[in-house]
Design a protein around this motif. Structure first.
Motif, PDB file in Angstrom:
ATOM      1  N   VAL A  40       7.657   6.787   1.532  1.00 20.07           N
ATOM      2  CA  VAL A  40       8.363   5.517   1.349  1.00 20.07           C
ATOM      3  C   VAL A  40       7.797   4.446   2.270  1.00 20.07           C
ATOM      4  O   VAL A  40       7.559   3.301   1.854  1.00 20.07           O
ATOM      5  CB  VAL A  40       9.872   5.702   1.604  1.00 20.07           C
ATOM      6  CG1 VAL A  40      10.570   4.352   1.717  1.00 20.07           C
ATOM      7  CG2 VAL A  40      10.506   6.511   0.479  1.00 20.07           C
ATOM      8  N   LEU A  41       7.547   4.805   3.530  1.00 16.69           N
ATOM      9  CA  LEU A  41       6.994   3.843   4.481  1.00 16.69           C
ATOM     10  C   LEU A  41       5.585   3.425   4.085  1.00 16.69           C
ATOM     11  O   LEU A  41       5.232   2.240   4.162  1.00 16.69           O
ATOM     12  CB  LEU A  41       6.996   4.440   5.886  1.00 16.69           C
ATOM     13  CG  LEU A  41       8.369   4.707   6.510  1.00 16.69           C
ATOM     14  CD1 LEU A  41       8.228   5.412   7.852  1.00 16.69           C
ATOM     15  CD2 LEU A  41       9.161   3.412   6.675  1.00 16.69           C
ATOM     16  N   ASP A  42       4.753   4.380   3.663  1.00 19.22           N
ATOM     17  CA  ASP A  42       3.387   4.058   3.252  1.00 19.22           C
ATOM     18  C   ASP A  42       3.382   3.135   2.043  1.00 19.22           C
ATOM     19  O   ASP A  42       2.651   2.127   2.007  1.00 19.22           O
ATOM     20  CB  ASP A  42       2.614   5.333   2.922  1.00 19.22           C
ATOM     21  CG  ASP A  42       2.253   6.138   4.164  1.00 19.22           C
ATOM     22  OD1 ASP A  42       2.410   5.600   5.276  1.00 19.22           O
ATOM     23  OD2 ASP A  42       1.826   7.306   4.010  1.00 19.22           O
ATOM     24  N   ASP A  43       4.194   3.461   1.037  1.00 19.25           N
ATOM     25  CA  ASP A  43       4.244   2.642  -0.174  1.00 19.25           C
ATOM     26  C   ASP A  43       4.735   1.234   0.134  1.00 19.25           C
ATOM     27  O   ASP A  43       4.203   0.244  -0.387  1.00 19.25           O
ATOM     28  CB  ASP A  43       5.151   3.295  -1.224  1.00 19.25           C
ATOM     29  CG  ASP A  43       4.567   4.590  -1.777  1.00 19.25           C
ATOM     30  OD1 ASP A  43       3.363   4.820  -1.579  1.00 19.25           O
ATOM     31  OD2 ASP A  43       5.318   5.365  -2.402  1.00 19.25           O
ATOM     32  N   SER A  44       5.751   1.124   0.980  1.00 22.76           N
ATOM     33  CA  SER A  44       6.288  -0.190   1.344  1.00 22.76           C
ATOM     34  C   SER A  44       5.257  -0.998   2.119  1.00 22.76           C
ATOM     35  O   SER A  44       5.105  -2.208   1.899  1.00 22.76           O
ATOM     36  CB  SER A  44       7.568  -0.038   2.175  1.00 22.76           C
ATOM     37  OG  SER A  44       8.573   0.633   1.447  1.00 22.76           O
ATOM     38  N   LEU A  45       4.530  -0.332   3.011  1.00 20.10           N
ATOM     39  CA  LEU A  45       3.523  -1.017   3.818  1.00 20.10           C
ATOM     40  C   LEU A  45       2.377  -1.531   2.949  1.00 20.10           C
ATOM     41  O   LEU A  45       1.966  -2.688   3.063  1.00 20.10           O
ATOM     42  CB  LEU A  45       2.993  -0.068   4.889  1.00 20.10           C
ATOM     43  CG  LEU A  45       1.870  -0.589   5.780  1.00 20.10           C
ATOM     44  CD1 LEU A  45       2.280  -1.873   6.472  1.00 20.10           C
ATOM     45  CD2 LEU A  45       1.475   0.469   6.802  1.00 20.10           C
ATOM     46  N   VAL A  46       1.875  -0.686   2.069  1.00 19.04           N
ATOM     47  CA  VAL A  46       0.768  -1.093   1.196  1.00 19.04           C
ATOM     48  C   VAL A  46       1.201  -2.235   0.278  1.00 19.04           C
ATOM     49  O   VAL A  46       0.476  -3.225   0.105  1.00 19.04           O
ATOM     50  CB  VAL A  46       0.271   0.105   0.363  1.00 19.04           C
ATOM     51  CG1 VAL A  46      -0.716  -0.353  -0.706  1.00 19.04           C
ATOM     52  CG2 VAL A  46      -0.379   1.144   1.261  1.00 19.04           C
ATOM     53  N   GLU A  47       2.379  -2.111  -0.303  1.00 14.95           N
ATOM     54  CA  GLU A  47       2.875  -3.160  -1.201  1.00 14.95           C
ATOM     55  C   GLU A  47       3.037  -4.487  -0.469  1.00 14.95           C
ATOM     56  O   GLU A  47       2.667  -5.551  -0.997  1.00 14.95           O
ATOM     57  CB  GLU A  47       4.212  -2.724  -1.809  1.00 14.95           C
ATOM     58  CG  GLU A  47       4.784  -3.723  -2.804  1.00 14.95           C
ATOM     59  CD  GLU A  47       6.096  -3.263  -3.406  1.00 14.95           C
ATOM     60  OE1 GLU A  47       6.688  -4.030  -4.183  1.00 14.95           O
ATOM     61  OE2 GLU A  47       6.534  -2.134  -3.090  1.00 14.95           O
ATOM     62  N   GLY A 115      -9.692  10.044   6.016  1.00 13.65           N
ATOM     63  CA  GLY A 115      -8.757  10.593   6.998  1.00 13.65           C
ATOM     64  C   GLY A 115      -7.318  10.273   6.635  1.00 13.65           C
ATOM     65  O   GLY A 115      -6.846  10.591   5.535  1.00 13.65           O
ATOM     66  N   ASP A 116      -6.618   9.618   7.549  1.00 18.21           N
ATOM     67  CA  ASP A 116      -5.214   9.246   7.324  1.00 18.21           C
ATOM     68  C   ASP A 116      -5.070   7.823   6.782  1.00 18.21           C
ATOM     69  O   ASP A 116      -3.966   7.288   6.766  1.00 18.21           O
ATOM     70  CB  ASP A 116      -4.431   9.364   8.637  1.00 18.21           C
ATOM     71  CG  ASP A 116      -4.420  10.784   9.170  1.00 18.21           C
ATOM     72  OD1 ASP A 116      -4.154  11.702   8.380  1.00 18.21           O
ATOM     73  OD2 ASP A 116      -4.674  10.974  10.379  1.00 18.21           O
ATOM     74  N   THR A 117      -6.173   7.216   6.368  1.00 13.33           N
ATOM     75  CA  THR A 117      -6.134   5.830   5.906  1.00 13.33           C
ATOM     76  C   THR A 117      -5.394   5.726   4.577  1.00 13.33           C
ATOM     77  O   THR A 117      -5.660   6.482   3.635  1.00 13.33           O
ATOM     78  CB  THR A 117      -7.556   5.274   5.738  1.00 13.33           C
ATOM     79  OG1 THR A 117      -8.258   5.400   6.979  1.00 13.33           O
ATOM     80  CG2 THR A 117      -7.513   3.813   5.326  1.00 13.33           C
ATOM     81  N   ILE A 118      -4.452   4.788   4.501  1.00 10.31           N
ATOM     82  CA  ILE A 118      -3.711   4.568   3.264  1.00 10.31           C
ATOM     83  C   ILE A 118      -4.175   3.310   2.543  1.00 10.31           C
ATOM     84  O   ILE A 118      -3.861   3.122   1.368  1.00 10.31           O
ATOM     85  CB  ILE A 118      -2.193   4.462   3.534  1.00 10.31           C
ATOM     86  CG1 ILE A 118      -1.893   3.281   4.473  1.00 10.31           C
ATOM     87  CG2 ILE A 118      -1.660   5.764   4.109  1.00 10.31           C
ATOM     88  CD1 ILE A 118      -0.408   3.003   4.635  1.00 10.31           C
ATOM     89  N   LEU A 119      -4.959   2.465   3.247  1.00  6.24           N
ATOM     90  CA  LEU A 119      -5.414   1.231   2.613  1.00  6.24           C
ATOM     91  C   LEU A 119      -6.632   0.679   3.340  1.00  6.24           C
ATOM     92  O   LEU A 119      -6.637   0.572   4.566  1.00  6.24           O
ATOM     93  CB  LEU A 119      -4.287   0.181   2.629  1.00  6.24           C
ATOM     94  CG  LEU A 119      -4.622  -1.198   2.039  1.00  6.24           C
ATOM     95  CD1 LEU A 119      -4.888  -1.077   0.538  1.00  6.24           C
ATOM     96  CD2 LEU A 119      -3.498  -2.194   2.301  1.00  6.24           C
ATOM     97  N   PHE A 120      -7.677   0.363   2.560  1.00  5.37           N
ATOM     98  CA  PHE A 120      -8.811  -0.415   3.048  1.00  5.37           C
ATOM     99  C   PHE A 120      -8.683  -1.821   2.470  1.00  5.37           C
ATOM    100  O   PHE A 120      -8.416  -1.973   1.279  1.00  5.37           O
ATOM    101  CB  PHE A 120     -10.144   0.192   2.588  1.00  5.37           C
ATOM    102  CG  PHE A 120     -10.492   1.502   3.229  1.00  5.37           C
ATOM    103  CD1 PHE A 120     -11.052   1.544   4.491  1.00  5.37           C
ATOM    104  CD2 PHE A 120     -10.271   2.704   2.555  1.00  5.37           C
ATOM    105  CE1 PHE A 120     -11.388   2.757   5.083  1.00  5.37           C
ATOM    106  CE2 PHE A 120     -10.602   3.913   3.132  1.00  5.37           C
ATOM    107  CZ  PHE A 120     -11.154   3.940   4.410  1.00  5.37           C
TER     108      PHE A 120
END
Length: 214
Positions: A40-47, A115-120
Motif C-alpha cells: 500500500v505504501l509503495d503504490d501510494s508513493l509511486v502514484e 534491488g529494492d527500487t520501486i521507481l526510476f
C-alpha cells in the motif's frame, strides 16, 4: 440538529464527508500483514510521485522484457529445430547455454541494478537527473525505510550518494487500517529532492501555461 447528527454516528453532511474521505484512502485489512502494508505504501508513493509530473524511466523494464522475449525465442528454437536428437545435440546445447546465460543476466539485473527500487524517474533529482526510489520493510518489522539516490552514468544506475530515512508505519495508519496520506507524503517530502516535491497551485498553473504556450 448537530447533536442528532453526532448521535447518529456522524450522518450529517460533515460526517458523510469524513466517511467518504476515509473510504477513498488506501486501506489495509490486516495491520499485522507487513507485505500488504508495504504494498500500500509503495503504490501510494509511486502514484503520488507520478502525479507530480515526473516521467518514469522504463529503460531497465524494457531490458527485462527484451531478455524474456529472447529467452522464449531460444526455447522455441530448441523445441522446433527441424533435426531430431541426437543430430540436433549441438543446437540443444547452444540453446541451453544461451537460455542459462540470459536468465542469469536477468537475475543479476534484478539483484544488483533494481534491488529494492520501486521507481526510476527520468528527472526530479539535482540538476534534473533521474532518481531511484527504493523502499525496505522487514517481514515482521514496523519500520518503513525510504531511500532516494540520483541516477548516474549512461547505464542509469543509482549513485552511492543516497538519502535515507526510517519511519514507524504506526504513524501513518489508524486503528482501522486507513492510510493518512497527508502525513505520509509530508514525511516522504523530507527525503525526496526538491524536484520531486509537491507543487502548490501557483506552480501547477505556471506549468500548465508553459505547456499551452508550447
Amino acid at each position: 440538529a448537530a447533536r442528532e447528527g453526532a448521535a447518529s454516528g456522524g450522518q450529517g453532511p460533515e460526517g458523510e464527508g469524513d466517511q467518504s474521505q476515509a473510504s477513498e484512502a488506501p486501506h489495509v485489512l490486516n495491520l499485522g500483514d507487513t507485505a500488504s502494508i508495504k504494498r500500500v505504501l509503495d503504490d501510494s508513493l509511486v502514484e503520488e510521485v507520478m502525479e507530480r509530473g515526473v516521467e518514469e524511466d522504463i529503460a531497465w523494464s524494457n531490458v527485462k522484457i527484451a531478455g524474456g522475449l529472447l529467452a522464449i525465442a531460444v526455447a522455441l528454437l530448441a523445441q522446433f529445430w527441424p533435426a531430431k536428437f541426437p543430430d540436433n545435440r549441438e543446437v540443444l546445447l547452444a540453446c541451453l547455454a544461451a537460455y542459462v546465460a540470459i536468465n542469469t543476466g536477468l537475475y543479476l539485473l534484478l539483484v544488483y541494478v533494481e534491488g529494492d527500487t520501486i521507481l526510476f524517474t527520468r528527472s526530479g533529482g539535482p540538476g534534473g537527473v533521474g532518481m531511484a526510489i527504493s523502499t525496505r520493510m522487514e517481514r515482521f518489522g514496523t519500520e518503513f525505510e525510504l531511500e532516494v539516490a540520483p541516477l548516474t552514468g549512461r547505464w542509469r544506475t543509482a549513485a552511492k550518494q543516497t538519502k535515507t530515512a526510517k519511519y514507524a508505519v504506526t504513524r501513518w495508519f489508524d486503528e482501522d487500517g486507513f492510510l493518512d496520506e497527508k502525513r505520509f507524503f509530508s514525511d516522504v517530502d523530507k527525503v525526496l529532492p526538491e524536484g520531486l516535491h509537491a507543487k502548490d497551485d501557483a506552480d501547477q498553473d505556471a506549468d500548465q501555461d508553459s505547456k499551452k504556450s508550447k
